[in-house]
Design a protein around this motif. Sequence first.
Motif, short mmCIF file in Angstrom:
data_model
loop_
_atom_site.label_atom_id
_atom_site.label_comp_id
_atom_site.label_asym_id
_atom_site.label_seq_id
_atom_site.Cartn_x
_atom_site.Cartn_y
_atom_site.Cartn_z
N PRO A 22 0.80 -1.23 0.00
CA PRO A 22 0.00 0.00 0.00
C PRO A 22 0.83 1.28 0.00
O PRO A 22 0.40 2.28 -0.57
N LYS A 23 2.05 1.23 0.58
CA LYS A 23 2.87 2.45 0.61
C LYS A 23 3.29 2.87 -0.79
O LYS A 23 3.56 4.05 -1.03
N ALA A 24 3.38 1.92 -1.71
CA ALA A 24 3.72 2.24 -3.10
C ALA A 24 2.47 2.10 -3.97
O ALA A 24 2.56 1.83 -5.18
N LEU A 25 1.31 2.28 -3.37
CA LEU A 25 0.02 2.14 -4.07
C LEU A 25 -0.08 0.80 -4.81
O LEU A 25 -0.67 0.70 -5.88
N ASN A 26 0.54 -0.23 -4.20
CA ASN A 26 0.50 -1.61 -4.71
C ASN A 26 1.16 -1.76 -6.09
O ASN A 26 0.80 -2.66 -6.86
N ALA A 64 -1.22 0.70 -8.89
CA ALA A 64 -0.90 1.93 -9.63
C ALA A 64 0.12 1.70 -10.74
O ALA A 64 0.75 2.64 -11.20
N GLY A 65 0.29 0.45 -11.15
CA GLY A 65 1.15 0.17 -12.30
C GLY A 65 2.35 -0.66 -11.95
O GLY A 65 2.53 -1.09 -10.80
N ALA A 66 3.17 -0.88 -12.96
CA ALA A 66 4.47 -1.50 -12.72
C ALA A 66 5.30 -0.52 -11.90
O ALA A 66 5.04 0.69 -11.92
N LEU A 109 -4.00 1.66 -12.77
CA LEU A 109 -3.26 2.33 -13.84
C LEU A 109 -2.15 1.42 -14.38
O LEU A 109 -1.58 0.61 -13.63
N GLY A 110 -1.84 1.60 -15.65
CA GLY A 110 -0.72 0.88 -16.24
C GLY A 110 -0.85 -0.62 -16.00
O GLY A 110 -1.86 -1.24 -16.35
N GLY A 111 0.19 -1.20 -15.37
CA GLY A 111 0.16 -2.63 -15.07
C GLY A 111 -1.04 -3.03 -14.22
O GLY A 111 -1.46 -4.19 -14.24
N GLY A 142 3.31 -2.74 -20.98
CA GLY A 142 4.23 -3.86 -21.16
C GLY A 142 3.75 -5.17 -20.58
O GLY A 142 4.42 -6.19 -20.69
N PHE A 143 2.55 -5.14 -19.97
CA PHE A 143 2.01 -6.38 -19.38
C PHE A 143 0.72 -6.79 -20.11
O PHE A 143 -0.21 -7.30 -19.48
N GLY A 144 0.64 -6.54 -21.40
CA GLY A 144 -0.50 -7.04 -22.19
C GLY A 144 -1.53 -5.99 -22.56
O GLY A 144 -2.51 -6.30 -23.25
N1 CAA Z 1 5.66 2.71 -9.24
C1 CAA Z 1 6.39 2.97 -8.14
N2 CAA Z 1 5.94 3.73 -7.11
C2 CAA Z 1 4.70 4.25 -7.24
C3 CAA Z 1 3.90 4.02 -8.37
C4 CAA Z 1 4.42 3.21 -9.41
N3 CAA Z 1 3.70 2.87 -10.53
N4 CAA Z 1 2.73 4.69 -8.22
C5 CAA Z 1 2.80 5.29 -7.01
N5 CAA Z 1 3.99 5.03 -6.42
C6 CAA Z 1 4.47 5.50 -5.12
C7 CAA Z 1 4.92 6.95 -5.18
O1 CAA Z 1 6.22 7.05 -5.69
C8 CAA Z 1 4.80 7.36 -3.72
O2 CAA Z 1 5.92 6.87 -3.02
P1 CAA Z 1 6.65 7.80 -1.91
O3 CAA Z 1 5.59 8.01 -0.86
O4 CAA Z 1 7.78 6.94 -1.46
O5 CAA Z 1 7.04 9.05 -2.61
C9 CAA Z 1 3.58 6.56 -3.25
O6 CAA Z 1 3.41 5.49 -4.17
C10 CAA Z 1 2.31 7.38 -3.25
O7 CAA Z 1 2.15 7.93 -4.54
P2 CAA Z 1 1.90 9.50 -4.81
O8 CAA Z 1 2.52 10.32 -3.73
O9 CAA Z 1 2.31 9.79 -6.21
O10 CAA Z 1 0.31 9.54 -4.64
P3 CAA Z 1 -0.71 10.57 -5.33
O11 CAA Z 1 -2.02 10.30 -4.67
O12 CAA Z 1 -0.17 11.93 -5.33
O13 CAA Z 1 -0.79 10.09 -6.87
C11 CAA Z 1 -0.99 8.50 -8.66
C12 CAA Z 1 -1.31 8.84 -7.19
C13 CAA Z 1 -1.75 9.43 -9.61
C14 CAA Z 1 -1.44 7.05 -8.88
C15 CAA Z 1 0.52 8.64 -8.90
O14 CAA Z 1 1.22 7.92 -7.88
C16 CAA Z 1 0.99 8.09 -10.22
O15 CAA Z 1 0.82 8.73 -11.23
N6 CAA Z 1 1.59 6.88 -10.22
C17 CAA Z 1 2.13 6.29 -11.42
C18 CAA Z 1 1.04 5.73 -12.31
C19 CAA Z 1 1.64 5.17 -13.57
O16 CAA Z 1 2.27 5.87 -14.34
N7 CAA Z 1 1.44 3.86 -13.79
C20 CAA Z 1 2.00 3.18 -14.93
C21 CAA Z 1 3.34 2.63 -14.60
S1 CAA Z 1 4.21 2.03 -16.02
C22 CAA Z 1 3.58 0.49 -16.29
O17 CAA Z 1 2.68 0.04 -15.62
C23 CAA Z 1 4.25 -0.23 -17.41
C24 CAA Z 1 3.64 -1.55 -17.74
O18 CAA Z 1 2.58 -1.63 -18.33
C25 CAA Z 1 4.41 -2.76 -17.49
#
Ligand code: CAA
Length: 260
Positions: A22-26, A64-66, A109-111, A142-144
């Motif tokens: 949960p700290k990394a939004l899973n 919240a993604g990969a 989101l994303g993954g 990247g995960f389908g």
């Molecule tokens: N990866 C790693 N860490 C993530 C993460 C992710 N995808 N999403 C959120 N986190 C972490 C943040 O870095 C933060 O960590 P710290 O407290 O250590 O700084 C914590 O989770 C809380 O996140 P926010 O402070 O950013 O929370 P918010 O409420 O302000 O925003 C959010 C929420 C809009 C979801 C924002 O976190 C965000 O945009 N996350 C990324 C979403 C994203 O781009 N997902 C796609 C990833 S790429 C992918 O998935 C590729 C694939 O297909 C294989």
Amino acid sequence: MQEQAVLVEIQGGIGRVTINRPKALNALNTATLRALRGAIDDLAANEELRCVVLTGAGDKSFVAGADIAEMASMRPQAARRFAALGHETFDALEALPVPVIAAVNGYCLGGGCELALACDMVFAHEKARFGQPEVDLGLIPGFGGTQRLARRVGAMRATELVLTGRHVLAAEAKAIGLCLDVFAVDDLLPRALDVATTIAAKGPVAVRLAKRVMRAGLDAPLVSGNALEREAFAALFDAEDAREGMAAFVEKRKPAFRNA
Ligand code: CAA
């Protein structure tokens, strides 16, 4: 002691799987994907299992993604391995013999969206947000996601979502078929479990076969899918449960299925 990245609880034939970062939004890092893969393999081997409900820990996010922090230092070789692990894990989830219900409790989101796309049914709460925002990072799904999203919402909508990366709110997600129903925040898990309980009470052999045939049919021409259905339908007449189900109807009583 380190927290487990994926929690599994089985009750009454229903497996509850929770992505637990949960700290990394899973967000899905390698360790979490491996833990999920292990959990899926255990569930696949459980013959008493009837249905799975998949959700995310905490009150903000499904997934919240990969993991972007982990991906940031990858070169192509490592990225290929990471994508392969995601693909294998989601393929295994999709291929689970029992239905999988995603209970999307926040960011998807994303993954995370790709994870939901590998589930058979998706329910969400009213604060959920879906999307494939990889282009914001200069990436693609990247995960389908480039493949499964179009199959679920149609090619043109999927193209728009992947190319703009925009977030889709729960009501729109329902309207475009990205999720099946939207519930109040506190109702999401109970409602998803209700559907799982309903499925768990049906003929288990039939439920598994229905999922298998429908899944296989999605990627096959209609004639091949129909042929699979005919074979599966016929095979059920060898199953004790089908005889019991039909006998119970004729005798005006409830069936007692034995998963046989
Ligand atoms: N990866 C790693 N860490 C993530 C993460 C992710 N995808 N999403 C959120 N986190 C972490 C943040 O870095 C933060 O960590 P710290 O407290 O250590 O700084 C914590 O989770 C809380 O996140 P926010 O402070 O950013 O929370 P918010 O409420 O302000 O925003 C959010 C929420 C809009 C979801 C924002 O976190 C965000 O945009 N996350 C990324 C979403 C994203 O781009 N997902 C796609 C990833 S790429 C992918 O998935 C590729 C694939 O297909 C294989």
